[in-house]
Design an enzyme around this catalytic site. Structure first.
Site, short mmCIF file in Angstrom:
data_model
loop_
_atom_site.label_atom_id
_atom_site.label_comp_id
_atom_site.label_asym_id
_atom_site.label_seq_id
_atom_site.Cartn_x
_atom_site.Cartn_y
_atom_site.Cartn_z
N ASP A 42 -8.00 -5.17 -0.32
CA ASP A 42 -8.48 -6.03 -1.42
C ASP A 42 -8.17 -7.50 -1.23
OD1 ASP A 42 -7.52 -3.23 -3.16
OD2 ASP A 42 -9.58 -3.97 -3.16
N HIS B 191 0.85 -1.19 0.00
CA HIS B 191 0.00 0.00 0.00
C HIS B 191 0.89 1.24 0.00
CE1 HIS B 191 -3.14 2.84 1.16
NE2 HIS B 191 -3.97 1.92 0.73
C1 SDX Z 1 -6.06 0.09 -3.09
O1 SDX Z 1 -4.27 4.63 -2.16
C2 SDX Z 1 -5.19 3.96 -1.55
O2 SDX Z 1 -5.62 4.33 -0.45
C3 SDX Z 1 -5.72 2.76 -2.28
C4 SDX Z 1 -6.78 1.92 -1.55
C5 SDX Z 1 -8.03 2.72 -1.29
O3 SDX Z 1 -8.76 2.38 -0.35
O4 SDX Z 1 -8.35 3.62 -2.14
O5 SDX Z 1 -6.26 1.46 -0.31
C6 SDX Z 1 -7.20 0.72 -2.39
O6 SDX Z 1 -5.79 0.45 -4.21
C7 SDX Z 1 -5.22 -0.92 -2.35
C8 SDX Z 1 -4.01 -1.41 -3.19
C9 SDX Z 1 -4.51 -2.49 -4.16
N1 SDX Z 1 -3.43 -2.82 -5.12
C10 SDX Z 1 -2.81 -4.01 -5.05
O7 SDX Z 1 -3.00 -4.87 -4.18
C11 SDX Z 1 -1.81 -4.23 -6.19
C12 SDX Z 1 -0.51 -4.81 -5.60
N2 SDX Z 1 0.16 -3.77 -4.81
C13 SDX Z 1 1.09 -2.95 -5.49
O8 SDX Z 1 1.10 -2.85 -6.84
C14 SDX Z 1 1.64 -1.77 -4.70
O9 SDX Z 1 1.90 -2.21 -3.43
C15 SDX Z 1 0.78 -0.51 -4.65
C16 SDX Z 1 0.41 -0.07 -6.01
C17 SDX Z 1 -0.44 -0.78 -3.84
C18 SDX Z 1 1.61 0.57 -3.97
O10 SDX Z 1 2.64 0.89 -4.82
P1 SDX Z 1 3.76 1.95 -4.43
O11 SDX Z 1 3.43 2.66 -3.16
O12 SDX Z 1 4.04 2.78 -5.63
O13 SDX Z 1 4.98 1.05 -4.05
P2 SDX Z 1 6.07 0.60 -5.07
O14 SDX Z 1 5.43 0.11 -6.32
O15 SDX Z 1 7.09 1.68 -5.16
O16 SDX Z 1 6.72 -0.68 -4.33
C19 SDX Z 1 7.77 -0.53 -3.38
C20 SDX Z 1 8.54 -1.85 -3.42
C21 SDX Z 1 9.00 -2.22 -4.84
O17 SDX Z 1 10.12 -3.05 -4.71
P3 SDX Z 1 11.62 -2.40 -4.94
O18 SDX Z 1 11.58 -1.71 -6.29
O19 SDX Z 1 11.77 -1.42 -3.77
O20 SDX Z 1 12.55 -3.58 -4.87
O21 SDX Z 1 7.68 -2.92 -3.01
C22 SDX Z 1 7.50 -3.81 -4.09
C23 SDX Z 1 7.88 -3.08 -5.35
O22 SDX Z 1 8.31 -3.98 -6.36
N3 SDX Z 1 6.08 -4.20 -4.09
C24 SDX Z 1 5.62 -5.43 -4.32
C25 SDX Z 1 4.23 -5.35 -4.16
N4 SDX Z 1 3.88 -4.08 -3.86
C26 SDX Z 1 5.04 -3.38 -3.82
N5 SDX Z 1 6.26 -6.59 -4.64
C27 SDX Z 1 5.47 -7.68 -4.80
N6 SDX Z 1 4.12 -7.68 -4.65
C28 SDX Z 1 3.47 -6.54 -4.35
N7 SDX Z 1 2.17 -6.53 -4.20
#
Ligand code: SDX
Length: 434
Positions: A369, A311
């Site tokens: 989710d 998140h």
């Molecule tokens: C919602 O904003 C909100 O409030 C949203 C929400 C709401 O109520 O409106 O809460 C609802 O959208 C919840 C999130 C649902 N999405 C997912 O479950 C999709 C999977 N999660 C990710 O794609 C990710 O965690 C996000 C999009 C939710 C957050 O992305 P960020 O903050 O941009 O974080 P990032 O992509 O920069 O990740 C940081 C690190 C990275 O690794 P490094 O490059 O540092 O090595 O964490 C890793 C990412 O690769 N990472 C994951 C991951 N989420 C982040 N690795 C594997 N699986 C994941 N799910």
């Protein structure tokens, strides 16, 4: 509003040998911000913050998140208290009006919702023209955008009609969602009933049939109220920020909400609940080897993400996922489903992930989710309707933010800057010389 929270402390920025002082703002829950509204005028510099990881777009008194401690407040009330004691309509009223309703206010709001539950019969015919298999999210955003043609009160001062428009939207979006499901089955539409509550009416419109009556299950109604409350609002998430951005151009409420629905559709945002279920079903269908999927999620060369985890704000448990996980057990038990294989799989994945260094060092926990789809599926709601359910819940939050943005005397059209990295001006080349 923000000027009330400007402190007498300053941040200093020294660049190109010049030092600038920037006001420090401190929110009511201690959030600190550097007010850079005068930065470009003073220094000629802008800031760059792809994805707005560090940038506040506005001040707001609707919702507060503490991502480090897993706190979520709607208008100051803890999500746990609201989810445990209120109906969705009570919380929708709170988000939009800023205070919990009295009995009379709740009765009046509920009556408005009942009054507005139907959609214009001409709009019902729109469903005949969507192709089979049309995405319920595209149907929802199309129908909501079209509401402004049928209900032109938007053209007057919207603030004079905001309660009516809010009730109209919250009620009609529920009907549109249920109608799109019935249409997808080629089944006759079930119209809203005046004697059912908001959530009971939705379930009845979804599952009642002329040939098999549907018994509204109180556990399902309670779980649906809770799920919609948990999705009610969440600060400046992608879809809410979209509603505010579009609304800032003085676009009517219905069209702004339609834009928010489209932003929510994305698999990185609200579309994740559908993607979680599809991921769990894939893992289950391929023999349950979830460790392969976790390994893929950790592989920097593999774009696969373990949906339902991580998140932008929460760096600990999303408080909503804890509540939903408990509701899962209650709903499945009430349906006599003792061991739902996907719920068991989800719990196993959570257990392994929470002990895995990759996820721990990145503060990746289950988000809202991860479990919600399991309850929706147990209710009989199809996977491609899960994000529509998210939209139903988020609607009061979107309306509250649109209203706050519209009402802000210091509000202005949102228009971010950029850093240009393209070619410098060059001579034009006629097509004959290219
Ligand atoms: C919602 O904003 C909100 O409030 C949203 C929400 C709401 O109520 O409106 O809460 C609802 O959208 C919840 C999130 C649902 N999405 C997912 O479950 C999709 C999977 N999660 C990710 O794609 C990710 O965690 C996000 C999009 C939710 C957050 O992305 P960020 O903050 O941009 O974080 P990032 O992509 O920069 O990740 C940081 C690190 C990275 O690794 P490094 O490059 O540092 O090595 O964490 C890793 C990412 O690769 N990472 C994951 C991951 N989420 C982040 N690795 C594997 N699986 C994941 N799910």
């Amino acid at each position: 509003m923000i000027d009330r929270f400007t402190t007498d402390r300053k941040a200093t920025l020294t660049v190109d040998g010049r030092t600038f002082e920037l006001p420090i703002v401190e929110g009511s829950e201690g959030e600190k911000a550097i007010d850079i509204r005068m930065l470009r005028g003073k220094s000629g510099y802008i800031t760059l913050d792809t994805g707005f990881m560090n940038t506040g777009s506005c001040s707001s008194d609707i919702t507060f998140l503490d991502g480090e401690n897993g706190v979520l407040l709607y208008r100051g009330y803890a999500i746990e208290d609201l989810a445990g004691n209120c109906s969705f309509i009570e919380v929708a009223y709170l988000l939009i009006n800023g205070h919990l309703p009295t009995r009379d206010q709740l009765r009046d709001f509920s009556e408005l919702l009942g009054l507005f539950a139907l959609i214009h019969e001409d709009m019902v015919h729109f469903f005949d023209r969507f192709p089979p298999g049309a995405s319920p999210m595209s149907i929802l955003s199309s129908m909501v955008s079209c509401l402004c043609n049928f209900y032109p009160e938007m053209n007057e001062n919207p603030m004079d009609n905001i309660d009516m428009m809010a009730a109209r939207l919250i009620s009609k979006v529920r009907t549109i969602a249920a109608f799109s499901y019935k249409k997808s089955l080629g089944a006759p539409l079930v119209y809203p009933r005046h004697d059912l509550s908001y959530c009971a009416n939705f379930l009845n419109m979804m599952f009642d049939s002329p040939v098999r009556s549907y018994e509204v299950n109180s556990t399902m109604v309670r779980a649906l109220n809770q799920l919609l409350i948990l999705h009610g609002d969440h600060e400046q998430n992608c879809s809410t920020a979209t509603v505010r951005m579009v609304g800032s151009a003085r676009v009517n409420l219905y069209a702004s909400i339609s834009a928010g629905i489209n932003a929510l559709w994305g698999p990185l945002h609200g579309g994740a609940n559908q993607a979680v279920m599809e991921m769990l079903e894939d893992i289950h269908a391929s023999g349950g080897d979830y460790k392969k999927y976790i390994a893929r999620a950790k592989n920097p060369d593999d774009p696969f993400r373990l949906v339902g985890f991580g998140h932008r704000v929460y760096k600990t448990f999303d408080p909503r996922s804890r509540i939903i996980k408990k509701a899962c057990d209650d709903v499945l038990a009430s349906l006599g489903i003792n061991n739902d294989p996907l719920l068991e799989l989800a719990k196993e994945i959570e257990e392994v992930v929470l002990k895995d260094e990759y996820f721990i060092e990145r503060n990746l926990y289950p988000n809202v989710d991860f479990y919600s789809g399991i309850i929706y599926r147990a209710m009989g709601i199809p996977v491609d309707m899960f994000t529509v359910m998210f939209a139903l819940g988020r609607l009061p939050g979107w309306i509250a933010h649109w209203k706050e943005m519209w009402d802000d005397p210091n509000g202005r059209i949102s228009r971010p800057r950029q850093v240009y990295v393209g070619p410098s001006q060059r001579d034009f080349v006629d097509i004959g010389q290219r």
